[in-house]
Design an enzyme around this catalytic site. Sequence first.
Site, PDB file in Angstrom:
ATOM      1  N   ARG A 183     -12.997  -1.636   0.570  1.00  0.00           N
ATOM      2  CA  ARG A 183     -13.284  -1.651  -0.880  1.00  0.00           C
ATOM      3  C   ARG A 183     -14.787  -1.720  -1.146  1.00  0.00           C
ATOM      4  O   ARG A 183     -15.334  -0.874  -1.844  1.00  0.00           O
ATOM      5  CB  ARG A 183     -12.591  -2.835  -1.550  1.00  0.00           C
ATOM      6  CG  ARG A 183     -11.074  -2.779  -1.415  1.00  0.00           C
ATOM      7  CD  ARG A 183     -10.381  -3.848  -2.237  1.00  0.00           C
ATOM      8  NE  ARG A 183      -9.012  -4.044  -1.773  1.00  0.00           N
ATOM      9  CZ  ARG A 183      -7.972  -4.302  -2.547  1.00  0.00           C
ATOM     10  NH1 ARG A 183      -8.117  -4.403  -3.837  1.00  0.00           N
ATOM     11  NH2 ARG A 183      -6.763  -4.476  -2.052  1.00  0.00           N
ATOM     12  N   ASP A 313      -0.591   1.286   8.409  1.00  0.00           N
ATOM     13  CA  ASP A 313      -0.860   2.562   7.743  1.00  0.00           C
ATOM     14  C   ASP A 313      -2.178   3.262   8.083  1.00  0.00           C
ATOM     15  O   ASP A 313      -2.213   4.341   8.676  1.00  0.00           O
ATOM     16  CB  ASP A 313      -0.719   2.397   6.219  1.00  0.00           C
ATOM     17  CG  ASP A 313      -1.361   1.103   5.678  1.00  0.00           C
ATOM     18  OD1 ASP A 313      -2.104   0.451   6.423  1.00  0.00           O
ATOM     19  OD2 ASP A 313      -1.120   0.760   4.505  1.00  0.00           O
ATOM     20  N   GLU A 472      -0.440   5.636  -3.380  1.00  0.00           N
ATOM     21  CA  GLU A 472      -0.131   6.522  -2.244  1.00  0.00           C
ATOM     22  C   GLU A 472       0.663   7.775  -2.615  1.00  0.00           C
ATOM     23  O   GLU A 472       0.477   8.838  -2.004  1.00  0.00           O
ATOM     24  CB  GLU A 472       0.606   5.745  -1.142  1.00  0.00           C
ATOM     25  CG  GLU A 472      -0.237   4.685  -0.445  1.00  0.00           C
ATOM     26  CD  GLU A 472      -0.408   3.390  -1.236  1.00  0.00           C
ATOM     27  OE1 GLU A 472       0.332   3.200  -2.234  1.00  0.00           O
ATOM     28  OE2 GLU A 472      -1.281   2.575  -0.864  1.00  0.00           O
TER      29      GLU A 472
END
Length: 571
Positions: A183, A313, A472
């Site tokens: 981030r 992921d 997503e």
Amino acid sequence: MTIPWRRSRFRRLLAVALTIALLLYLRRTPPPDSGNTYTHKQRIRFRKSSFDWTTVEQHHPVQSVIPLPRGKVKPLPRIQHQFSRKQKNDPASYARAVIVRNAFLRCWDSYKEHAWLHDELKPVTGDATDTFGGWAATLVDSLDTLWIMGLKEEFFEAVEAVVQLDFSETTESGINVFETTIRHLGGLLGAYDLSGEPALLLKARELGDMLYMAFDTPNRIPGFWLTFNDVLAGNQSAGTHDPSASPASLSLEFTRLAQLTGDDKYYDAIDRVRAFLERTQDESLLPGMWPTMINFRDEQVTDSAFSLGALADSLYEYLPKMYIILGGLEPSYESMYRKAMDVVVENILFRPMLPDKKDILFPGTAFVRNEGVSLVPEGQHLSCFVGAMFVVGGKTFGIDEHVRIGDRITRGCAWAYEAFPTGLMPEIFGLIDCRSLAGCDWDEDRWLEEGDPSLTKGFRNAREPQYLLRPEAIESIFVLYRVTGDESLRQTAWTMFQRIMMATETPFGNAAIKNVTVDGATEKEDSMESFWMAETLKYFYLIFSPPDVISLDDYVLNTEAHPFRRPKTDS
Ligand code: DMJ
């Protein structure tokens, strides 16, 4: 009877009023491809953080620094579709992009008013909260979205604030290495890559130097947390049961930092994690994949659960993306991707049993036990990025089958949104699976036995029924659109956007909702994570923008949707 002078005066007045309204509207909402119309007059004043992490001793220094791979960048295959002129300049899409931008602006203005410099705005109460060290996560995460949306004035106002951040000021005793990297570091680097504003790179480097300290462990693999006192005392070690994605998806950000600063130490840091992945890829219980949780300290990959969803992921997402950002100069990323995806196709993907035999796929979770591999046919919102990954991997490595698989996964996620009364997908849901990816006939008895009759045919459950404003699904729809040029995907995206707005809007912004299976007034959580503005709204905006806005042939996006410039091939 007509009074000509009156009519023409009325028309003139009307024309003036309309022009003023249009000018006001455009001032707030420049067109999607408006570029750099605003020039920032003041010099951006950079303020150094009060502590310099480069002065701290490394307790486990490297013997020799692994440099960024040098050489002639490989010309990689084109990713994006050759769009027609009509597709590039479509007024209807343009209008939709403006609506998305207005939704973003509403949240941005509210963040500014109620939560400025805090990590998150609470969209139900209008309070502020600090969830990531108190370094303005939403602000940093939103920088490049502001730029992309043409909101340059807001962008520079935000940059002025960001470059004043003091990363030594926090009430926390440590930071989450993965989240701060994707981030904050990703946000600063993406904003720098778009704007070229030097102060952003200085801030990114400061933060990078702090995060670099996380690698000061005996085997140079970082732990999940960077605890300041442990760093200073030389007490750090890799975790014994950490999410695989955590140390394995810092690579794109550290590589870009090395490329932009010319300092190889950042690349050295993540290349040692790459080498660990390469060493252990065949050692797991499902050789080719890494388990979701890994003992990084003892370098053991013995856990039995395997997935592309939560906790694992972006490890997989970053394999093709690392190959791209390095201009094809580190071949192991391609071989790891190919090997892992063969195992994914064989063991992780499943096709749901549906009355209309729709040809869609989902990634599930595999467990390896003595009896062999068993698949739990559960979809996750988090694993919807897999569609985009297969499509990008397929284009980059010339594997057409992967593009088709990515297409089927992406359409699966779109279908799962439509299957619920709110038009949104749950966080985690169970499906009844066909035993083969080729499909199967509908079996009513099996459905009655295993399914949940209150849900659309095919679903076993909505085990975690919340929607957390995640990106997503639209991420994969956006990528598939840019690769295929299939206009129906824009329509799918538009419906999805409208349903999300309908279900999540609050007086202060947009909120996560508790249950997508319940129609009508949705129950809200007081949470709007920074990825809503960094990712979800950015992808919605980009799909309706002309395809050269953040072209996938010019940029590679980190897992938080921050665009990093791809290396140019020498021509
Ligand atoms: C984001 O922070 C990133 O996309 C991460 O990789 C996964 N979780 C959220 C969005 O859902």
